[in-house]
Each structure stands twice: as structure tokens, then as C-alpha cells.
Design an enzyme around this catalytic site. Structure first.
Site, mmCIF file in Angstrom:
data_model
loop_
_atom_site.group_PDB
_atom_site.id
_atom_site.type_symbol
_atom_site.label_atom_id
_atom_site.label_comp_id
_atom_site.label_asym_id
_atom_site.label_seq_id
_atom_site.Cartn_x
_atom_site.Cartn_y
_atom_site.Cartn_z
ATOM 1 N N LYS A 1 -0.730 4.849 4.701
ATOM 2 C CA LYS A 1 -1.645 3.917 5.365
ATOM 3 C C LYS A 1 -1.180 3.702 6.801
ATOM 4 O O LYS A 1 0.000 3.417 7.036
ATOM 5 C CB LYS A 1 -1.710 2.591 4.604
ATOM 6 C CG LYS A 1 -2.722 1.629 5.166
ATOM 7 C CD LYS A 1 -2.953 0.458 4.228
ATOM 8 C CE LYS A 1 -3.859 -0.597 4.851
ATOM 9 N NZ LYS A 1 -5.177 -0.082 5.227
ATOM 10 N N HIS A 32 0.833 -1.202 0.000
ATOM 11 C CA HIS A 32 0.000 0.000 0.000
ATOM 12 C C HIS A 32 0.866 1.248 0.000
ATOM 13 O O HIS A 32 2.061 1.187 0.308
ATOM 14 C CB HIS A 32 -0.908 0.025 1.237
ATOM 15 C CG HIS A 32 -2.104 -0.872 1.117
ATOM 16 N ND1 HIS A 32 -2.047 -2.224 1.345
ATOM 17 C CD2 HIS A 32 -3.394 -0.597 0.768
ATOM 18 C CE1 HIS A 32 -3.242 -2.748 1.154
ATOM 19 N NE2 HIS A 32 -4.085 -1.784 0.792
#
Ligand code: NAP
Length: 266
Positions: free
Chosen positions: A159, A155
Site C-alpha cells: 500500500k 494493511h
């Protein structure tokens, strides 16, 4: 009938994409934004302004519920906020549609019971992308035959939580097909802690966080002399929108909380 939607996190990356997407549907109307700041202001894209053409901001849930009477709370905030917002919504009979990650298994169990006891429909969807849900389903099916599994989820570096909700949900789905066992060498030693990733039920999970990425996952299923790789890539937040729309319409017909978009995509 028009489905009235309040969004928590409307100024965020997912929230702004959702506001834009939902305005295209005649059967849906975004009536309020739940925020921790900006009472009396309006959401315009990522900004809060006093231009009344935007979405009215409420910092008080009771006021939001009583004044705007939403059918749905679309929750796209942070792991610290989501549980309380869901709880408040269910108390008012407002159906939660939750994309926010980071809820613990215990919290999911508790909030599911609370929703079901109150007969309020809703969904917690670790991933609204239809392609990602299919990736999870295919991986779960394959693990019946190829039971040694490792997951690499990647990601963007903003995040907050790891592993991703999608990765833990994938393990949950795999557990229904794979015989539980410890993988790798029984005497395996990590010379550097974390080198082998996290472990759930013997399945190893590895989290990559880098700028430039959005949301990606590979499920590696190994067996003697072969490897099956099932991979999904989200390149743009628009990939989550059809799943959000599908979930909003679906939960209007339910009086229980479901966990995972796969319960809708048969
Ligand atoms: P983001 O850009 O950081 O947006 C979160 C927004 O929530 C921010 O505007 C933040 O405001 C706001 N916020 C923080 N606390 C709040 C509170 N108490 N009440 C109301 N709003 C609050 O994050 P994102 O990328 O949009 O992601 C949001 C969530 O969705 C994350 O948990 C992410 O993991 C998840 N996600 C889910 C999917 C899925 O398919 N299920 C896909 C992508 C992302 P400030 O900026 O002022 O703090």
C-alpha cells in the site's frame, strides 16, 4: 438496461476482482479498460494480450469515451492518477465510482463541486466493504459517549499511502458525534518522532504495513475504567465487490457526487 462500465486499473488486484465479479450480473457490462499502456490490446486477468475476447484497452480517454460510451468509470488505480481520471469522466457525463485512496480533502471538495455543477452522479468510497462501513458507523456513534479515540489501521506492505482512506474517513464520521478536544496528557512529549502516530482533531492514527495483511482497522474508544474496541478485518478482496455493485447501481440514480458508502447503506 445494461450499465456500461469502463475500469481504470483493470489489471490490478482490485481491478481483476471487479472484472470477475461484474461479469456475473446481467445488468452490467465491462466495455473498456483505461490504462497508461497497451493501446489496442485486451485485458485478460492481470495480463495484456492480443486476444480480442478480453476487455479492450484504451490509453486515450477521449477515444475510450467516444467509442465505448460507458455510463460508469470504476476507478481502481493510484493516488497520482485518480483525480485526473475522475475529472475527465465527469466532463463526458460518465459517473465515477472511485475506490482509489489518497485523494486529499481539497481534491475531494473540488471534484465534488465539479460533479455537482455538472449534475453528474458518482461516489468516492474509501471502503467498499459493507462490514467496514458498519464498523465506521458504529465507531462514530460510540464516540458521542466515549470521546477519547485512537485508530490502528493495518494493511499489506504494498500500500502506497498512509494513513488509509478508511482511517481518515472514520475520523470524518467521528467528528460529527465527538466533541473536539486534545487527548492524552497536555505535556506529552514524543522522544521518538511519530511514536504517538498522526493526529487529526486530537484523534491519533497509527498505520501498520506488513506482508500477510490485507485491510484491517481497530477503533479504540477509552473512558474511565473501560475500553470499547470496534474491529473489522478484510480477509479477501471479494469483500469489496457487493459494495462496488451496490454503488454502481446507486449512482445511476444520482446527479451528485457522494463521499462514502454509508450514504447508500442507511
Ligand atoms: P494495484 O494492484 O497496484 O492496481 C492498480 C492498477 O492500476 C495497476 O494495474 C497499475 O498498473 C494501474 N495503473 C497505474 N497507473 C495507471 C494509470 N495511469 N491508468 C490506468 N491504470 C493505472 O492496486 P490495488 O490493490 O488493486 O488497489 C487499487 C486502489 O484501490 C488503491 O488506491 C487501493 O488503496 C484502493 N483500494 C480501495 C478499496 C476500497 O474498498 N475502496 C479496497 C482495496 C483497495 P501497474 O501495475 O502497471 O503500475
Amino acid at each position: 438496461m445494461t450499465i456500461r462500465i469502463a475500469i481504470a486499473g483493470a489489471r490490478g488486484r482490485m481491478g481483476t476482482a471487479a472484472v470477475k465479479a461484474l461479469t456475473e450480473f446481467e445488468d452490467m457490462k465491462v466495455v473498456a479498460a483505461l490504462d497508461y499502456k497497451g493501446e489496442g490490446l485486451f485485458v485478460h486477468g492481470e495480463s495484456l494480450t492480443d486476444d480480442a475476447n478480453g476487455i479492450p484497452v484504451y490509453t486515450n480517454f477521449d477515444l475510450l469515451a467516444n467509442e465505448t460510451k460507458p455510463d460508469i468509470l470504476l476507478e481502481l488505480t493510484t493516488p497520482d492518477t485518480v483525480y485526473e481520471n475522475m475529472h475527465r469522466a465527469i466532463t463526458y457525463g460518465i459517473r465515477p465510482v472511485v475506490g482509489t485512496s489518497g485523494l486529499s480533502i481539497k481534491q475531494i471538495e473540488e471534484i465534488t463541486k465539479f460533479a455537482n455543477d455538472n449534475q453528474v452522479g458518482g461516489i468516492i468510497a474509501p471502503n467498499f466493504s459493507i462490514g467496514a462501513v458498519l464498523m465506521m458507523k458504529f465507531a462514530a456513534m460510540a464516540s458521542r459517549y466515549l470521546g477519547d479515540v485512537e485508530i490502528i489501521e493495518s494493511h499489506h506492505d504494498q500500500k502506497i499511502d498512509a494513513p488509509s482512506g478508511t482511517a481518515t474517513k472514520t475520523v470524518d464520521m467521528i467528528k460529527e458525534y465527538r466533541k473536539s478536544h486534545i487527548q492524552g496528557h497536555p505535556d506529552e512529549k514524543e522522544h521518538l518522532p511519530g511514536a504517538r502516530g498522526a493526529s487529526i482533531d486530537g484523534i491519533r492514527l497509527h498505520s501498520v504495513r506488513l506482508p500477510g495483511l490485507l485491510a484491517h482497522q481497530e477503533v479504540l474508544l477509552g473512558s474511565t475504567g473501560e475500553l470499547l474496541t470496534i474491529r473489522h478485518d478484510s480477509f479477501d478482496r471479494s469483500c469489496f465487490m457487493p459494495g462496488i455493485v451496490m454503488a454502481i447501481r446507486n449512482v445511476m440514480e444520482r446527479n451528485e457526487l457522494i463521499y462514502g458508502l454509508e450514504h447508500i447503506i442507511e
